[in-house]
Design an enzyme around this catalytic site. Structure first.
Site, short mmCIF file in Angstrom:
data_model
loop_
_atom_site.label_atom_id
_atom_site.label_comp_id
_atom_site.label_asym_id
_atom_site.label_seq_id
_atom_site.Cartn_x
_atom_site.Cartn_y
_atom_site.Cartn_z
N ASP A 97 0.65 -1.30 -0.15
CA ASP A 97 0.04 -0.02 0.08
C ASP A 97 0.93 1.23 0.11
OD1 ASP A 97 -2.44 1.36 -0.03
OD2 ASP A 97 -2.69 1.10 2.36
N HIS B 223 -5.74 5.43 7.37
CA HIS B 223 -4.92 5.98 6.92
C HIS B 223 -5.01 7.38 7.74
CE1 HIS B 223 -3.92 4.58 2.61
NE2 HIS B 223 -4.38 3.54 3.17
N CYS C 14 -1.07 10.53 -1.52
CA CYS C 14 -1.43 10.81 -2.87
C CYS C 14 -0.32 11.45 -3.71
CB CYS C 14 -2.53 11.48 -2.93
SG CYS C 14 -3.01 11.88 -4.68
ZN ZN Z 1 -4.45 1.74 2.42
#
Ligand code: ZN
Ligand code: COA
Length: 307
Positions: free
Chosen positions: A14, A208, A239
């Protein structure tokens, strides 16, 4: 209730899938080696997804077989469909995670299937993995909110979790993909899941830190009796279009909280910080996590740890 917590490391998967700077395979392998040295025992290593969907993890077939096979270390890999399963088998996987979400809007965007279609796609994957004796996890992403449709009712997240359990996963992981959840929602979702018959030992959370609520949400999960939390060393996974935006809950921040709260987990904070600095440097970014900056803290001396 046990004081033992499983830290499920998602940094290599991730954390890296979204980073603007792709890392070379041997740099990823070194990162994983440092995570193993730090005591992490569940490390989600990579994804066997369409390389066009996630170019940063397109080297999965080379990376997975090259990882150190230490006893007790598990490297789950993400698999969305049977072609991914064939690749995972060829690469020597023995643990997988399938991933769906609470809304069709999100899954259509992420895996080009509705939630229903994704469950149908996972059925043969999970059956095959079960036959091979692999460990299996199912993600329920957007558990608290969806970037396309907004708020998500806890009952919906539980419904999807139950479908995944029916397909044979050992564990469901509720993911706050966009980092919008708060502790009261963690309380409610956990209670609803348990009411629906999901044992606490089969529930994991994936937070997150997009809005700074990740550790508060972990604390809520711990109080509710959940004992598995995802985190990414170095807090990677922000991001690529929002420089400096917080990504996954950082493993170093989680380890500090667990240590200071008296939970056992087997992970060494100073060594996690070595891995965190390694990955930050590889990505060409400063290490922006809280404990990455401050270090841990030794109550015996008052000195920082791992700085
Ligand atoms: Zn994640
Ligand atoms: N591994 C490698 N290649 C794969 C693959 C896999 N697991 N699944 C599909 N492909 C290839 C197909 O062979 C096809 O290749 P081609 O264009 O050269 O013929 C192409 O990808 C499209 O295949 P298709 O079955 O039509 O898939 P799709 O376009 O409907 O996409 C997914 C579906 C699930 C494969 C894709 O959306 C995906 O991999 N998503 C993952 C997203 C992700 O990892 N998000 C982060 C995790 S939360």
């Amino acid at each position: 209730m046990t004081d033992r917590v499983r830290i499920y490391e998602v940094g290599p998967r991730d954390g890296l899938q979204n980073e603007a700077t792709p890392l070379a395979t041997d740099v990823k392998r070194r990162f994983v080696e440092l995570l193993v040295e730090a005591g992490l025992r569940e490390i989600e290593a990579t994804s066997f997804v369409a390389p066009s969907a996630i170019p940063a993890l397109a080297d999965a077939d080379d990376l997975l077989p090259s990882l150190p096979r230490a006893p007790g270390v598990r490297y789950p890999v993400l698999v969305p469909n049977m072609p991914g399963m064939a690749r995972a088998e060829a690469a020597g996987a023995d643990a997988i995670a399938v991933f769906t979400a609470t809304t069709d809007a999100f899954t259509t965007h992420n895996i080009r299937m509705t939630v229903e279609e994704s469950l149908a796609a996972f059925a043969p994957v999970l059956a095959r993995a079960g036959k091979l004796g692999w460990w299996r996890r199912g993600y329920v992403s957007t558990a608290f909110g969806c970037p396309y449709t907004g708020a998500v009712a806890p009952g919906r997240a539980v419904e999807v979790a139950l479908s995944l359990l029916e397909l044979g996963v050992e564990e469901v992981c509720f993911g706050d993909t966009i980092g919008v959840g708060v502790p009261a929602q963690v309380d409610e979702l956990t209670a609803r899941a348990v009411d629906a018959g999901i044992p606490l030992g089969k529930i994991a959370y994936h937070f997150h830190d997009t809005r700074g609520t990740a550790l508060a949400n972990v604390a809520a999960g711990l109080r509710a009796g959940v004992r598995c939390f995802d985190a990414a060393t170095g807090g990677t996974g922000g991001c690529p279009y929002a420089p400096g935006a917080a990504g996954n809950l950082a493993t170093e921040d989680l380890v500090y909280l667990l240590d200071a709260s008296g939970y056992e987990h087997g992970v060494d904070l100073a060594k996690v910080l070595v891995a965190a600095r390694f990955v930050a440097e590889a990505l060409g970014k400063p290490l922006a996590t809280k404990v990455g900056q401050a270090g841990g803290w030794d109550p015996a001396t008052g000195e920082p740890v791992g700085r």
